[in-house]
Every structure is written in structure tokens, then in C-alpha cells.
Motif scaffolding. Structure first.
Motif, PDB file in Angstrom:
ATOM      1  N   SER A  75      -7.124  15.368  -7.054  1.00 54.54           N
ATOM      2  CA  SER A  75      -7.147  14.041  -7.650  1.00 54.54           C
ATOM      3  C   SER A  75      -8.284  13.909  -8.651  1.00 54.54           C
ATOM      4  O   SER A  75      -9.301  14.605  -8.557  1.00 54.54           O
ATOM      5  CB  SER A  75      -7.289  12.976  -6.559  1.00 54.54           C
ATOM      6  OG  SER A  75      -8.477  13.189  -5.819  1.00 54.54           O
ATOM      7  N   GLN A  90      -3.653   8.064   4.419  1.00 54.84           N
ATOM      8  CA  GLN A  90      -3.215   7.096   3.412  1.00 54.84           C
ATOM      9  C   GLN A  90      -1.821   7.428   2.894  1.00 54.84           C
ATOM     10  O   GLN A  90      -1.527   8.570   2.574  1.00 54.84           O
ATOM     11  CB  GLN A  90      -4.198   7.073   2.241  1.00 54.84           C
ATOM     12  CG  GLN A  90      -3.836   6.090   1.142  1.00 54.84           C
ATOM     13  CD  GLN A  90      -4.849   6.109   0.002  1.00 54.84           C
ATOM     14  OE1 GLN A  90      -5.708   6.977  -0.073  1.00 54.84           O
ATOM     15  NE2 GLN A  90      -4.742   5.137  -0.897  1.00 54.84           N
ATOM     16  N   ARG A  94      -2.031   4.281  -8.490  1.00 56.54           N
ATOM     17  CA  ARG A  94      -2.781   5.190  -9.355  1.00 56.54           C
ATOM     18  C   ARG A  94      -2.096   6.542  -9.336  1.00 56.54           C
ATOM     19  O   ARG A  94      -1.998   7.190  -8.294  1.00 56.54           O
ATOM     20  CB  ARG A  94      -4.223   5.307  -8.862  1.00 56.54           C
ATOM     21  CG  ARG A  94      -5.126   6.204  -9.701  1.00 56.54           C
ATOM     22  CD  ARG A  94      -5.345   5.621 -11.087  1.00 56.54           C
ATOM     23  NE  ARG A  94      -6.507   6.217 -11.740  1.00 56.54           N
ATOM     24  CZ  ARG A  94      -6.502   7.395 -12.360  1.00 56.54           C
ATOM     25  NH1 ARG A  94      -5.395   8.116 -12.405  1.00 56.54           N
ATOM     26  NH2 ARG A  94      -7.610   7.858 -12.924  1.00 56.54           N
ATOM     27  N   GLN A 101      -4.784   2.362  -4.829  1.00 57.90           N
ATOM     28  CA  GLN A 101      -6.232   2.229  -4.720  1.00 57.90           C
ATOM     29  C   GLN A 101      -6.648   0.833  -5.179  1.00 57.90           C
ATOM     30  O   GLN A 101      -6.322   0.431  -6.310  1.00 57.90           O
ATOM     31  CB  GLN A 101      -6.926   3.308  -5.563  1.00 57.90           C
ATOM     32  CG  GLN A 101      -8.432   3.308  -5.450  1.00 57.90           C
ATOM     33  CD  GLN A 101      -9.051   4.607  -5.917  1.00 57.90           C
ATOM     34  OE1 GLN A 101      -8.960   5.639  -5.237  1.00 57.90           O
ATOM     35  NE2 GLN A 101      -9.696   4.583  -7.064  1.00 57.90           N
ATOM     36  N   ASP A 102      -7.343   0.121  -4.312  1.00 56.87           N
ATOM     37  CA  ASP A 102      -7.767  -1.254  -4.609  1.00 56.87           C
ATOM     38  C   ASP A 102      -6.580  -2.131  -4.997  1.00 56.87           C
ATOM     39  O   ASP A 102      -6.690  -3.014  -5.856  1.00 56.87           O
ATOM     40  CB  ASP A 102      -8.818  -1.275  -5.720  1.00 56.87           C
ATOM     41  CG  ASP A 102     -10.087  -0.507  -5.346  1.00 56.87           C
ATOM     42  OD1 ASP A 102     -10.457  -0.562  -4.157  1.00 56.87           O
ATOM     43  OD2 ASP A 102     -10.675   0.140  -6.222  1.00 56.87           O
ATOM     44  N   GLY A 156       0.779  -1.228   0.000  1.00 54.72           N
ATOM     45  CA  GLY A 156       0.000   0.000   0.000  1.00 54.72           C
ATOM     46  C   GLY A 156       0.808   1.273   0.000  1.00 54.72           C
ATOM     47  O   GLY A 156       0.238   2.370   0.109  1.00 54.72           O
ATOM     48  N   VAL A 174      -1.168   7.312  -5.343  1.00 49.52           N
ATOM     49  CA  VAL A 174      -1.667   6.568  -4.185  1.00 49.52           C
ATOM     50  C   VAL A 174      -1.936   5.141  -4.654  1.00 49.52           C
ATOM     51  O   VAL A 174      -1.911   4.852  -5.854  1.00 49.52           O
ATOM     52  CB  VAL A 174      -2.968   7.184  -3.604  1.00 49.52           C
ATOM     53  CG1 VAL A 174      -2.713   8.582  -3.078  1.00 49.52           C
ATOM     54  CG2 VAL A 174      -4.091   7.173  -4.641  1.00 49.52           C
ATOM     55  N   ASP A 183     -12.182   9.618 -10.106  1.00 48.88           N
ATOM     56  CA  ASP A 183     -12.239   8.194  -9.763  1.00 48.88           C
ATOM     57  C   ASP A 183     -11.182   7.791  -8.745  1.00 48.88           C
ATOM     58  O   ASP A 183     -11.001   6.607  -8.474  1.00 48.88           O
ATOM     59  CB  ASP A 183     -12.099   7.330 -11.025  1.00 48.88           C
ATOM     60  CG  ASP A 183     -10.785   7.558 -11.748  1.00 48.88           C
ATOM     61  OD1 ASP A 183     -10.179   8.639 -11.563  1.00 48.88           O
ATOM     62  OD2 ASP A 183     -10.349   6.671 -12.500  1.00 48.88           O
ATOM     63  N   VAL A 184     -10.468   8.758  -8.187  1.00 43.17           N
ATOM     64  CA  VAL A 184      -9.475   8.493  -7.152  1.00 43.17           C
ATOM     65  C   VAL A 184      -9.949   9.132  -5.854  1.00 43.17           C
ATOM     66  O   VAL A 184     -10.258  10.322  -5.824  1.00 43.17           O
ATOM     67  CB  VAL A 184      -8.085   9.040  -7.537  1.00 43.17           C
ATOM     68  CG1 VAL A 184      -7.075   8.755  -6.433  1.00 43.17           C
ATOM     69  CG2 VAL A 184      -7.619   8.436  -8.847  1.00 43.17           C
ATOM     70  N   SER A 185     -10.000   8.341  -4.780  1.00 40.31           N
ATOM     71  CA  SER A 185     -10.538   8.825  -3.504  1.00 40.31           C
ATOM     72  C   SER A 185      -9.545   8.566  -2.378  1.00 40.31           C
ATOM     73  O   SER A 185      -9.662   7.576  -1.636  1.00 40.31           O
ATOM     74  CB  SER A 185     -11.873   8.130  -3.200  1.00 40.31           C
ATOM     75  OG  SER A 185     -12.806   8.350  -4.228  1.00 40.31           O
ATOM     76  N   PRO A 186      -8.552   9.452  -2.217  1.00 36.88           N
ATOM     77  CA  PRO A 186      -7.606   9.275  -1.105  1.00 36.88           C
ATOM     78  C   PRO A 186      -8.322   9.367   0.241  1.00 36.88           C
ATOM     79  O   PRO A 186      -9.331  10.057   0.381  1.00 36.88           O
ATOM     80  CB  PRO A 186      -6.623  10.443  -1.293  1.00 36.88           C
ATOM     81  CG  PRO A 186      -6.790  10.864  -2.725  1.00 36.88           C
ATOM     82  CD  PRO A 186      -8.226  10.615  -3.049  1.00 36.88           C
ATOM     83  N   THR A 187      -7.772   8.671   1.223  1.00 41.90           N
ATOM     84  CA  THR A 187      -8.335   8.703   2.566  1.00 41.90           C
ATOM     85  C   THR A 187      -7.348   9.355   3.524  1.00 41.90           C
ATOM     86  O   THR A 187      -6.149   9.429   3.250  1.00 41.90           O
ATOM     87  CB  THR A 187      -8.673   7.282   3.052  1.00 41.90           C
ATOM     88  OG1 THR A 187      -7.477   6.485   3.044  1.00 41.90           O
ATOM     89  CG2 THR A 187      -9.719   6.639   2.156  1.00 41.90           C
TER      90      THR A 187
END
Length: 298
Positions: free
Chosen positions: A204, A214, A186, A181-182, A26, A179, A207-211
Motif C-alpha cells: 500500500s 479490515q 482508497r 480509510q477515514d 466500511g 480499503v 498514506d494508507v494504513s490497513p489494519t
């Protein structure tokens, strides 16, 4: 994949460098590499010298990778699975030369052919024998996404928290955030990044969702038309969510520069030292400098 193999191949031919990203556990790491295309198996090929084998080791540890290729009017974000070939580094070099010379005439081919020709000279073998050895990383594409460039010229601001002063920042013309992702790295380019309170704003794609918290990384780099001068800085850190805005909080950075004669000397000495350690770790022998007899025979 949504994009034809011909589109991917042409983007590879146009890309003197592409941003290559891995995501082990990750944690993303992104580096600029020169891509090649093998039409016999429809794979993208990037390489690493034994002195900088970390990128190949990461691709071997987790074969899910991504590449940002530079097409005529767009970028292509390619995800794929890797096969790392590191058993015969000299044979790998011959494969790269063949792939390069099979490419159509482009500025990239001219620049890389000139570099390969220098490596085959006596001076090239003396200084950069280690650089001519190649680890192959073959990428079989699994998905391709078009990313319009928008025609915006990239600028990088001074960023003291990441050890980037104004002078260094002014040299960079590419900045890319990554990052995982899944399970897949990405990456996306930042065209007009801003820094506030030591943090970099990450705008971003949808379709990219940083948390929050992360792991992420940011790569700043530039190079001239034949890769004879270049500079790059990889900054690792974490995403921070503030309302609707994603920020990147830097934690560490790695800087590589090849612009001056002193830079080149350090590059040669450090490359030979790293290569010797690479072979020693594998219980193999590497001589960083040719013996006196070899020099006199020259």
C-alpha cells in the motif's frame, strides 16, 4: 485539490475506463466504469444500467466515493461526493450522449460513439434496450492525488484461492486494491503482486494504513480498445498483518466476462432478466422483448 480542473478533465477524456470505488459500512467495492466530464458543473459522471444498479445504490447509500483515472503519464486518485439521478433513465442516456459527443476526438470517444450508434439500430434496441437505459452517478471532486505509474507493466499471478486460474490471470492487465480509510474508499494499483499461501501481498502507499481484519477488495480486469471484449473479477476479503507486510485474504469473488458469442448471449439474457427485476422492485413495467407486432413492423 492540488491538481487543476483541466488536469482532471483531460484524465477523464483519456480514461476509457476508471476504477470506481464505494465504501458502504466500511466495506469497499470497486468496478471499472467509463467516466465522462460535465464542464458546466465541473463534475465527473459515471453511469450504471438498471441491470447492474448495485454500484449506483451503493453510491446513494454512502456518497463518499473514489475514482482512479488514467492520465498520460500518471494516474489520478479522485475522491468526491456523489449525486445519483435515477428518475428518468432515458433522459439520462441523452445526457451521456451529449457529454460524449462534446469530448475532443480521442480513441475513447470513437469507441463509445460507435457503441452508442449500435444501440440506436434495430438490432441494438432488440438486444440491448436495457443497456441503453442509464442511471447517472455525478461525482463532485473533493480531493485529487497524483499517482505516478512508474512505467511498470502489470501482471497478475494465478490465484486459486480467489478462483483465478493461470489462463484467466494471464488476461488481466490491471489489478487494484481498495480499503476504506477515514470513511473514504482508497484505491491503489498493484504493479507486481505476489501470492503466497492463498493470500495476495498488498504493497500500500505510505498514506494508507490497513489494519488487521479490515475489509478490503481487489479488482482484476482487462478490456480491448472498444470494450467489445472484457473480463473482470472482484474479490472481497480482509487484510491480514504479518510483521511489516499486509496480506489480503480472499473470501468471495464475482466474475464477469464478455469474450465469446456465448458470453454475449448470456450477457443479453441476464441483462434483460435483471432489468425486469429492477423495474418490478419499483412497481414499474418492463418488457424484455418487443412484441410480435413490433417485430413485423421492423
Amino acid at each position: 485539490m492540488g491538481v487543476t480542473d483541466d488536469t482532471v478533465r483531460e484524465a477523464v477524456y483519456r480514461s476509457l475506463t476508471a476504477e470506481f470505488a464505494t465504501g458502504v459500512d466500511g466495506r469497499p467495492a470497486t468496478v471499472p466504469l467509463t467516466p465522462f466530464y460535465d464542464p458546466t458543473r465541473a463534475v465527473i459522471v459515471v453511469t450504471a444500467s438498471p441491470a447492474f444498479a448495485g454500484k449506483a445504490e451503493r453510491a446513494d447509500a454512502d456518497p463518499r466515493v473514489s475514482l482512479l483515472l488514467h492520465g498520460a503519464d500518471e494516474r489520478l486518485h479522485v475522491t468526491g461526493r456523489t449525486t445519483v439521478r435515477d428518475t428518468d433513465l432515458e433522459a439520462n442516456s441523452a445526457v451521456v450522449e451529449r457529454l460524449l459527443r462534446d469530448e475532443p476526438p480521442t480513441p475513447k470517444r470513437a469507441a463509445m460513439t460507435a457503441a452508442a450508434d449500435f444501440l440506436n439500430t434495430r438490432l441494438g434496441r432488440l438486444l440491448l434496450d436495457w443497456y441503453g437505459l442509464r442511471i447517472l452517478i455525478e461525482v463532485e471532486p473533493t480531493a485529487v492525488e497524483r499517482m505516478p505509474t512508474g512505467g511498470v507493466e502489470t501482471t497478475v499471478p494465478a490465484w486459486p484461492a480467489a478462483d483465478v486460474d493461470a489462463s484467466e490471470a494471464a488476461t488481466y492487465d490491471r489489478i487494484v486494491a481498495t480499503v476504506v480509510q477515514d470513511g473514504w474508499p482508497r484505491s491503489w494499483p498493484l504493479s507486481a503482486p505476489t501470492v503466497r499461501d492463498g493470500r495476495l501481498r498488498l504493497d500500500s502507499p505510505s498514506d494508507v494504513s490497513p489494519t488487521d481484519g479490515q475489509p478490503a477488495c481487489v479488482l482484476c480486469h482487462w478490456h480491448d480498445d472498444d470494450l467489445s471484449a472484457l473480463e473482470q473479477r472482484l474479490i472481497r476479503g480482509r487484510c491480514r498483518i504479518d510483521g511489516d507486510v499486509v496480506w489480503f485474504d480472499p473470501a468471495s469473488s464475482f466474475h464477469l466476462r464478455n469474450r465469446t458469442a456465448l458470453d454475449r448471449l448470456r450477457f443479453v439474457v441476464d441483462g434483460k432478466r435483471r432489468t425486469r427485476r429492477y423495474f418490478a422492485d419499483r412497481d414499474e413495467t418492463y418488457s424484455p422483448w418487443p412484441g410480435l407486432r413490433t417485430l413485423t413492423e421492423w
